[in-house]
Design a protein around this motif. Sequence first.
Motif, PDB file in Angstrom:
ATOM      1  N   LYS A  71       1.049  -1.119  -0.156  1.00 38.74           N
ATOM      2  CA  LYS A  71      -0.079  -0.180  -0.142  1.00 38.74           C
ATOM      3  C   LYS A  71       0.775   1.114  -0.062  1.00 38.74           C
ATOM      4  O   LYS A  71       2.181   1.259   0.621  1.00 38.74           O
ATOM      5  N   CYS A 104      -4.012   7.528   1.209  1.00 38.33           N
ATOM      6  CA  CYS A 104      -4.172   6.899   0.059  1.00 38.33           C
ATOM      7  C   CYS A 104      -4.414   5.594   0.062  1.00 38.33           C
ATOM      8  O   CYS A 104      -4.127   4.737   0.828  1.00 38.33           O
ATOM      9  N   LEU A 105      -5.250   5.032  -1.154  1.00 39.25           N
ATOM     10  CA  LEU A 105      -5.616   3.771  -1.154  1.00 39.25           C
ATOM     11  C   LEU A 105      -5.013   2.640  -2.230  1.00 39.25           C
ATOM     12  O   LEU A 105      -5.185   1.580  -2.375  1.00 39.25           O
ATOM     13  N   CYS A 106      -4.101   3.598  -2.869  1.00 38.93           N
ATOM     14  CA  CYS A 106      -3.175   2.764  -3.902  1.00 38.93           C
ATOM     15  C   CYS A 106      -2.364   1.883  -3.322  1.00 38.93           C
ATOM     16  O   CYS A 106      -1.815   1.731  -2.221  1.00 38.93           O
ATOM     17  N   CYS A 118       2.762   6.000  -4.369  1.00 41.66           N
ATOM     18  CA  CYS A 118       2.569   5.578  -5.620  1.00 41.66           C
ATOM     19  C   CYS A 118       2.730   6.743  -6.645  1.00 41.66           C
ATOM     20  O   CYS A 118       2.564   6.585  -7.753  1.00 41.66           O
ATOM     21  N   CYS A 155       2.295  12.105  -3.247  1.00 34.40           N
ATOM     22  CA  CYS A 155       2.308  11.307  -2.010  1.00 34.40           C
ATOM     23  C   CYS A 155       3.565  11.358  -1.324  1.00 34.40           C
ATOM     24  O   CYS A 155       3.526  11.684  -0.164  1.00 34.40           O
ATOM     25  N   HIS A 177      -5.131   8.980  -9.109  1.00 41.00           N
ATOM     26  CA  HIS A 177      -5.492   7.712  -9.276  1.00 41.00           C
ATOM     27  C   HIS A 177      -6.935   7.375  -9.376  1.00 41.00           C
ATOM     28  O   HIS A 177      -7.409   7.917  -8.351  1.00 41.00           O
ATOM     29  N   CYS A 197      -9.129   7.080  -5.963  1.00 38.66           N
ATOM     30  CA  CYS A 197      -8.450   7.485  -4.882  1.00 38.66           C
ATOM     31  C   CYS A 197      -8.492   8.967  -4.335  1.00 38.66           C
ATOM     32  O   CYS A 197      -8.317   9.785  -5.354  1.00 38.66           O
ATOM     33  N   CYS A 257      -6.968  10.485  -2.102  1.00 43.61           N
ATOM     34  CA  CYS A 257      -6.030  11.221  -1.034  1.00 43.61           C
ATOM     35  C   CYS A 257      -5.626  12.658  -1.297  1.00 43.61           C
ATOM     36  O   CYS A 257      -5.696  12.989  -2.333  1.00 43.61           O
TER      37      CYS A 257
END
Length: 55
Positions: free
Chosen positions: A8, A14-16, A32, A36, A48, A51, A53
């Motif tokens: 992650k 962030c969810l990536c 990612c 970030c 992305h 996401c 974030c």
Amino acid sequence: MTTVTQMKCACESCLCIVSLTDAVIKDGKPYCGESCANGHPNGEGCGHQGCGCHA
């Protein structure tokens, strides 16, 4: 032994999931992308899909 190839993004919100070969590594943590990795200096997200974030 299992080799980890994906993690992650280290950004809290962030969810990536990033491939360690493609990740931006900062302070030993995978991110990612540059936004970030730099702590979202302008409040922008990573861009992305799916996401949201930000700083």
